[in-house]
Structure formats: structure tokens, C-alpha cells
Design a protein around this motif. Structure first.
Motif, mmCIF file in Angstrom:
data_model
loop_
_atom_site.group_PDB
_atom_site.id
_atom_site.type_symbol
_atom_site.label_atom_id
_atom_site.label_comp_id
_atom_site.label_asym_id
_atom_site.label_seq_id
_atom_site.Cartn_x
_atom_site.Cartn_y
_atom_site.Cartn_z
ATOM 1 N N GLU A 63 1.581 22.382 -0.388
ATOM 2 C CA GLU A 63 1.346 22.781 -1.781
ATOM 3 C C GLU A 63 2.638 22.931 -2.586
ATOM 4 N N THR A 64 3.709 22.251 -2.151
ATOM 5 C CA THR A 64 4.990 22.414 -2.822
ATOM 6 C C THR A 64 5.638 21.084 -3.206
ATOM 7 N N TYR A 65 5.647 20.107 -2.305
ATOM 8 C CA TYR A 65 6.304 18.823 -2.538
ATOM 9 C C TYR A 65 5.283 17.703 -2.689
ATOM 10 N N LEU A 66 5.548 16.807 -3.614
ATOM 11 C CA LEU A 66 4.778 15.576 -3.746
ATOM 12 C C LEU A 66 5.609 14.465 -3.126
ATOM 13 N N CYS A 67 5.014 13.730 -2.204
ATOM 14 C CA CYS A 67 5.713 12.642 -1.550
ATOM 15 C C CYS A 67 4.919 11.354 -1.716
ATOM 16 N N LEU A 68 5.580 10.330 -2.198
ATOM 17 C CA LEU A 68 5.011 8.993 -2.275
ATOM 18 C C LEU A 68 5.738 8.153 -1.243
ATOM 19 N N PHE A 69 4.978 7.481 -0.384
ATOM 20 C CA PHE A 69 5.606 6.673 0.660
ATOM 21 C C PHE A 69 4.778 5.428 0.914
ATOM 22 N N SER A 70 5.402 4.516 1.632
ATOM 23 C CA SER A 70 4.747 3.275 1.998
ATOM 24 C C SER A 70 5.058 3.002 3.461
ATOM 25 N N THR A 71 4.147 2.348 4.143
ATOM 26 C CA THR A 71 4.398 1.895 5.503
ATOM 27 C C THR A 71 4.661 0.402 5.430
ATOM 28 N N GLN A 72 5.865 -0.008 5.849
ATOM 29 C CA GLN A 72 6.271 -1.401 5.709
ATOM 30 C C GLN A 72 6.945 -1.894 6.981
ATOM 31 N N ILE A 73 6.892 -3.191 7.188
ATOM 32 C CA ILE A 73 7.651 -3.818 8.270
ATOM 33 C C ILE A 73 8.795 -4.577 7.607
ATOM 34 N N PRO A 74 10.024 -4.048 7.713
ATOM 35 C CA PRO A 74 11.158 -4.716 7.072
ATOM 36 C C PRO A 74 11.488 -6.042 7.770
ATOM 37 N N TRP A 75 12.247 -6.870 7.096
ATOM 38 C CA TRP A 75 12.580 -8.197 7.617
ATOM 39 C C TRP A 75 13.295 -8.141 8.960
ATOM 40 N N TYR A 76 14.012 -7.055 9.251
ATOM 41 C CA TYR A 76 14.819 -6.975 10.466
ATOM 42 C C TYR A 76 14.070 -6.342 11.646
ATOM 43 N N SER A 77 12.786 -6.104 11.495
ATOM 44 C CA SER A 77 12.025 -5.418 12.548
ATOM 45 C C SER A 77 10.644 -6.045 12.704
ATOM 46 N N ARG A 102 0.838 -1.198 0.000
ATOM 47 C CA ARG A 102 0.000 0.000 0.000
ATOM 48 C C ARG A 102 0.876 1.252 0.000
ATOM 49 N N ASN A 103 0.662 2.097 -0.964
ATOM 50 C CA ASN A 103 1.401 3.352 -1.083
ATOM 51 C C ASN A 103 0.473 4.519 -0.830
ATOM 52 N N GLU A 104 1.032 5.569 -0.282
ATOM 53 C CA GLU A 104 0.286 6.800 -0.021
ATOM 54 C C GLU A 104 0.981 7.932 -0.769
ATOM 55 N N ALA A 105 0.202 8.887 -1.212
ATOM 56 C CA ALA A 105 0.736 10.093 -1.837
ATOM 57 C C ALA A 105 0.173 11.286 -1.095
ATOM 58 N N VAL A 106 1.026 12.227 -0.806
ATOM 59 C CA VAL A 106 0.591 13.427 -0.100
ATOM 60 C C VAL A 106 1.318 14.629 -0.700
ATOM 61 N N ILE A 107 0.639 15.745 -0.746
ATOM 62 C CA ILE A 107 1.277 16.994 -1.170
ATOM 63 C C ILE A 107 1.548 17.803 0.091
ATOM 64 N N ILE A 108 2.790 18.165 0.271
ATOM 65 C CA ILE A 108 3.236 18.865 1.476
ATOM 66 C C ILE A 108 3.285 20.359 1.196
#
Length: 106
Positions: free
Chosen positions: A19-33, A11-17
Motif C-alpha cells: 500500500e505504499t509503492y507503485l511498481c510497473l514492470f515487464s517480464t522480457q527475454i533480452p537478446w543476450y539470454s 506485456r506490462n504488470e502493475a502492482v502496489i507494494i
């Protein structure tokens, strides 16, 4: 904020910060955590004369991570023209170089 599912990325999220920056991010649990991390996939300045600085965008990422109950932020996987300058900006805000990515506890 809008969300999407991209094959292989979860699941990816997109947010505009600010009104200047576009950020695409994901919330993940990596293998080491056993806890979730915010993984910045893309951060792009949309407007050259926007009122939000890169520093403001980094602060917003921290807020987003906390809202999503993430224990850290993983970023730096994007290719930048001047990677040393890019790393120095992130280091200034508390990120540590970890392999090729940059990491910061939240």
C-alpha cells in the motif's frame, strides 16, 4: 495486480507494494539470454508516510521475479535526482552496475 499491453513494451504488470509503492514492470527475454528477466519500468512511492521502505520494495521485486520464474532483475533506467544515492541503495541489496542499468540474479 493489473496488466496492460503498451506498444513496444510487450506485456506490462502493475502492482502496489504494501500500500505504499507503485511498481510497473515487464517480464522480457533480452537478446543476450534465453531466460526471462523482470524489467522494472517504474517504481514510485505513493504515500510519503507509507509503512513500506524502499528496501521492502526491493525485496518485493525479488519475490515478484521468482514468482514469474525470472533469472534476474533489470532496473535503474529511471532518472533520479540523486543517482549516486539511488545506486548505493541498490548496490547494498546485491545489484551490480551494468552499463546504465542495475542487475541482480534471482
Amino acid at each position: 495486480m493489473c496488466s496492460t499491453n503498451l506498444k513496444g513494451f510487450g506485456r506490462n504488470e502493475a502492482v502496489i507494494i504494501e500500500e505504499t509503492y507503485l511498481c510497473l514492470f515487464s517480464t522480457q527475454i533480452p537478446w543476450y539470454s534465453s531466460s526471462p528477466f523482470l524489467v522494472e519500468l517504474f517504481l514510485h512511492k505513493l504515500y510519503k508516510d507509507g509503512h513500506c521502505s524502499h528496501s521492502d520494495a526491493l525485496k518485493a521485486l525479488e519475490q515478484i521475479a521468482k514468482q514469474n520464474k525470472c533469472v534476474g532483475i533489470i532496473t535503474g533506467s529511471s532518472v533520479y535526482k540523486n543517482q549516486d544515492t539511488f545506486f548505493n541503495v541498490y548496490r547494498h541489496y546485491g545489484y551490480k552496475e551494468y552499463n546504465v542499468s542495475l542487475f541482480k540474479e534471482t
